[in-house]
Motif scaffolding. Structure first.
Motif, PDB file in Angstrom:
ATOM      1  N   GLY A  55       1.843  47.973-136.476  1.00  0.00           N
ATOM      2  CA  GLY A  55       1.788  48.363-135.225  1.00  0.00           C
ATOM      3  C   GLY A  55       2.760  48.030-134.223  1.00  0.00           C
ATOM      4  N   ALA A  56       2.635  47.646-133.320  1.00  0.00           N
ATOM      5  CA  ALA A  56       3.691  47.657-132.322  1.00  0.00           C
ATOM      6  C   ALA A  56       4.157  45.830-132.303  1.00  0.00           C
ATOM      7  N   GLN A  57       3.543  45.181-133.399  1.00  0.00           N
ATOM      8  CA  GLN A  57       3.842  43.863-133.224  1.00  0.00           C
ATOM      9  C   GLN A  57       5.002  43.440-134.345  1.00  0.00           C
ATOM     10  N   PRO A  58       5.903  42.868-134.375  1.00  0.00           N
ATOM     11  CA  PRO A  58       6.849  42.657-135.036  1.00  0.00           C
ATOM     12  C   PRO A  58       6.628  41.293-135.883  1.00  0.00           C
ATOM     13  N   LEU A  59       6.780  41.604-137.309  1.00  0.00           N
ATOM     14  CA  LEU A  59       6.282  40.339-138.273  1.00  0.00           C
ATOM     15  C   LEU A  59       7.748  39.870-138.790  1.00  0.00           C
ATOM     16  N   GLU A  60       8.339  38.794-138.353  1.00  0.00           N
ATOM     17  CA  GLU A  60       9.598  38.116-138.833  1.00  0.00           C
ATOM     18  C   GLU A  60       9.236  37.450-140.088  1.00  0.00           C
ATOM     19  N   GLU A  61       9.930  37.288-140.838  1.00  0.00           N
ATOM     20  CA  GLU A  61      10.086  36.554-142.155  1.00  0.00           C
ATOM     21  C   GLU A  61      11.664  36.199-142.544  1.00  0.00           C
ATOM     22  N   ILE A  62      11.498  34.710-142.518  1.00  0.00           N
ATOM     23  CA  ILE A  62      12.911  34.010-142.718  1.00  0.00           C
ATOM     24  C   ILE A  62      12.839  33.184-144.115  1.00  0.00           C
ATOM     25  N   THR A  63      13.727  33.349-144.785  1.00  0.00           N
ATOM     26  CA  THR A  63      13.745  32.685-146.407  1.00  0.00           C
ATOM     27  C   THR A  63      14.970  31.937-146.332  1.00  0.00           C
ATOM     28  N   HIS A  64      14.732  30.618-147.089  1.00  0.00           N
ATOM     29  CA  HIS A  64      15.825  29.801-147.285  1.00  0.00           C
ATOM     30  C   HIS A  64      15.659  29.228-148.855  1.00  0.00           C
ATOM     31  N   ARG A  65      16.714  28.656-149.284  1.00  0.00           N
ATOM     32  CA  ARG A  65      16.910  28.171-150.534  1.00  0.00           C
ATOM     33  C   ARG A  65      17.017  26.417-150.344  1.00  0.00           C
ATOM     34  N   ILE A  66      16.048  25.836-150.755  1.00  0.00           N
ATOM     35  CA  ILE A  66      16.198  24.275-150.597  1.00  0.00           C
ATOM     36  C   ILE A  66      16.503  23.802-151.866  1.00  0.00           C
ATOM     37  N   THR A  67      17.458  22.805-152.139  1.00  0.00           N
ATOM     38  CA  THR A  67      17.782  22.151-153.216  1.00  0.00           C
ATOM     39  C   THR A  67      17.371  20.749-152.974  1.00  0.00           C
ATOM     40  N   VAL A  68      16.589  20.017-154.058  1.00  0.00           N
ATOM     41  CA  VAL A  68      16.199  18.906-154.194  1.00  0.00           C
ATOM     42  C   VAL A  68      16.440  18.425-155.540  1.00  0.00           C
ATOM     43  N   HIS A  86       8.200  24.054-140.859  1.00  0.00           N
ATOM     44  CA  HIS A  86       7.256  24.130-142.047  1.00  0.00           C
ATOM     45  C   HIS A  86       7.859  25.319-143.070  1.00  0.00           C
ATOM     46  N   PHE A  87       8.018  24.993-144.331  1.00  0.00           N
ATOM     47  CA  PHE A  87       8.580  25.848-145.192  1.00  0.00           C
ATOM     48  C   PHE A  87       7.799  25.957-146.360  1.00  0.00           C
ATOM     49  N   MET A  88       7.237  27.235-146.562  1.00  0.00           N
ATOM     50  CA  MET A  88       6.223  27.376-147.623  1.00  0.00           C
ATOM     51  C   MET A  88       6.977  27.653-149.155  1.00  0.00           C
ATOM     52  N   ILE A  89       6.628  27.054-149.958  1.00  0.00           N
ATOM     53  CA  ILE A  89       7.288  27.038-151.245  1.00  0.00           C
ATOM     54  C   ILE A  89       6.704  28.325-152.069  1.00  0.00           C
ATOM     55  N   LEU A  90       7.545  29.446-152.139  1.00  0.00           N
ATOM     56  CA  LEU A  90       7.363  30.544-153.041  1.00  0.00           C
ATOM     57  C   LEU A  90       7.634  30.420-154.629  1.00  0.00           C
ATOM     58  N   TYR A 101      18.108  19.180-160.964  1.00  0.00           N
ATOM     59  CA  TYR A 101      17.947  19.515-159.501  1.00  0.00           C
ATOM     60  C   TYR A 101      16.659  20.586-159.737  1.00  0.00           C
ATOM     61  N   SER A 102      15.965  20.937-158.618  1.00  0.00           N
ATOM     62  CA  SER A 102      15.104  22.028-158.420  1.00  0.00           C
ATOM     63  C   SER A 102      15.621  22.848-157.370  1.00  0.00           C
ATOM     64  N   LEU A 103      15.678  24.192-157.300  1.00  0.00           N
ATOM     65  CA  LEU A 103      15.784  25.128-156.290  1.00  0.00           C
ATOM     66  C   LEU A 103      14.526  25.703-155.939  1.00  0.00           C
ATOM     67  N   CYS A 104      14.233  25.691-154.737  1.00  0.00           N
ATOM     68  CA  CYS A 104      12.978  26.042-154.222  1.00  0.00           C
ATOM     69  C   CYS A 104      13.331  27.154-153.102  1.00  0.00           C
ATOM     70  N   ARG A 105      12.561  28.597-153.509  1.00  0.00           N
ATOM     71  CA  ARG A 105      12.954  29.715-152.535  1.00  0.00           C
ATOM     72  C   ARG A 105      11.561  29.601-151.906  1.00  0.00           C
ATOM     73  N   VAL A 106      11.708  29.288-150.304  1.00  0.00           N
ATOM     74  CA  VAL A 106      10.799  29.123-149.226  1.00  0.00           C
ATOM     75  C   VAL A 106      10.739  29.972-148.139  1.00  0.00           C
ATOM     76  N   ARG A 107       9.442  30.297-147.546  1.00  0.00           N
ATOM     77  CA  ARG A 107       9.477  31.060-146.438  1.00  0.00           C
ATOM     78  C   ARG A 107       9.333  30.080-145.220  1.00  0.00           C
ATOM     79  N   GLU A 108      10.112  30.312-144.131  1.00  0.00           N
ATOM     80  CA  GLU A 108       9.788  29.322-142.962  1.00  0.00           C
ATOM     81  C   GLU A 108       8.669  30.158-142.232  1.00  0.00           C
ATOM     82  N   GLU A 109       7.557  28.935-142.011  1.00  0.00           N
ATOM     83  CA  GLU A 109       6.375  29.476-141.191  1.00  0.00           C
ATOM     84  C   GLU A 109       6.408  29.187-139.566  1.00  0.00           C
ATOM     85  N   GLY A 110       5.743  29.629-138.709  1.00  0.00           N
ATOM     86  CA  GLY A 110       5.714  29.429-137.199  1.00  0.00           C
ATOM     87  C   GLY A 110       6.938  29.751-136.504  1.00  0.00           C
ATOM     88  N   ARG A 111       7.928  30.571-136.809  1.00  0.00           N
ATOM     89  CA  ARG A 111       8.903  30.720-136.009  1.00  0.00           C
ATOM     90  C   ARG A 111       8.873  32.219-135.618  1.00  0.00           C
TER      91      ARG A 111
END
Length: 111
Positions: A55-68, A86-90, A101-111
């Motif tokens: 609609g008129a509301q933007p939905l923003e999505e930011i993804t990151h790669r986190i290595t642990v 907060h980073f939701m693990i996808l 190592y593990s590579l996590c593809r994540v989506r940042e929440e709450g921004r």
């Protein structure tokens, strides 16, 4: 298979691994509660950002790669927390299947 070089000295961000614990609300439903599962050191790298419109509301999505360092108990649906972020693990994968190592593809929440 070639070994992927990851500099362990760059894993200097303290992260909290959390898992979802549903708590019954007494009327047939539940509330979502996140419980701290482990503390890890990792590296956060921004990957992409997108903005779609609903609609008129933007939905923003930011993804990151986190290595642990490798853990076999990290799974999609869990999340990593750094302070108030907060980073939701996808997805989670071992980049060279060496168990280092593990590579996590994540989506940042709450921004």
């Amino acid at each position: 298979m070639n070994t992927v070089f990851i500099d362990a000295g760059r894993l200097r961000t303290e992260l909290v691994l959390e898992r979802l614990r549903p708590v019954a609300d007494g009327i047939g439903g539940y509330t979502e509660t996140w419980e701290e599962f482990a503390t890890l050191w990792g590296r956060i790298e921004p990957v992409s950002d997108t903005a779609r419109y609903f609609g008129a509301q933007p939905l923003e999505e930011i993804t990151h790669r986190i290595t642990v360092r490798f853990r076999d108990d990290i799974a999609s649906g869990m999340r990593l927390r750094k302070g108030g972020r907060h980073f939701m693990i996808l997805t989670v994968h071992d980049p060279d299947e060496s168990g280092r190592y593990s590579l996590c593809r994540v989506r940042e929440e709450g921004r």
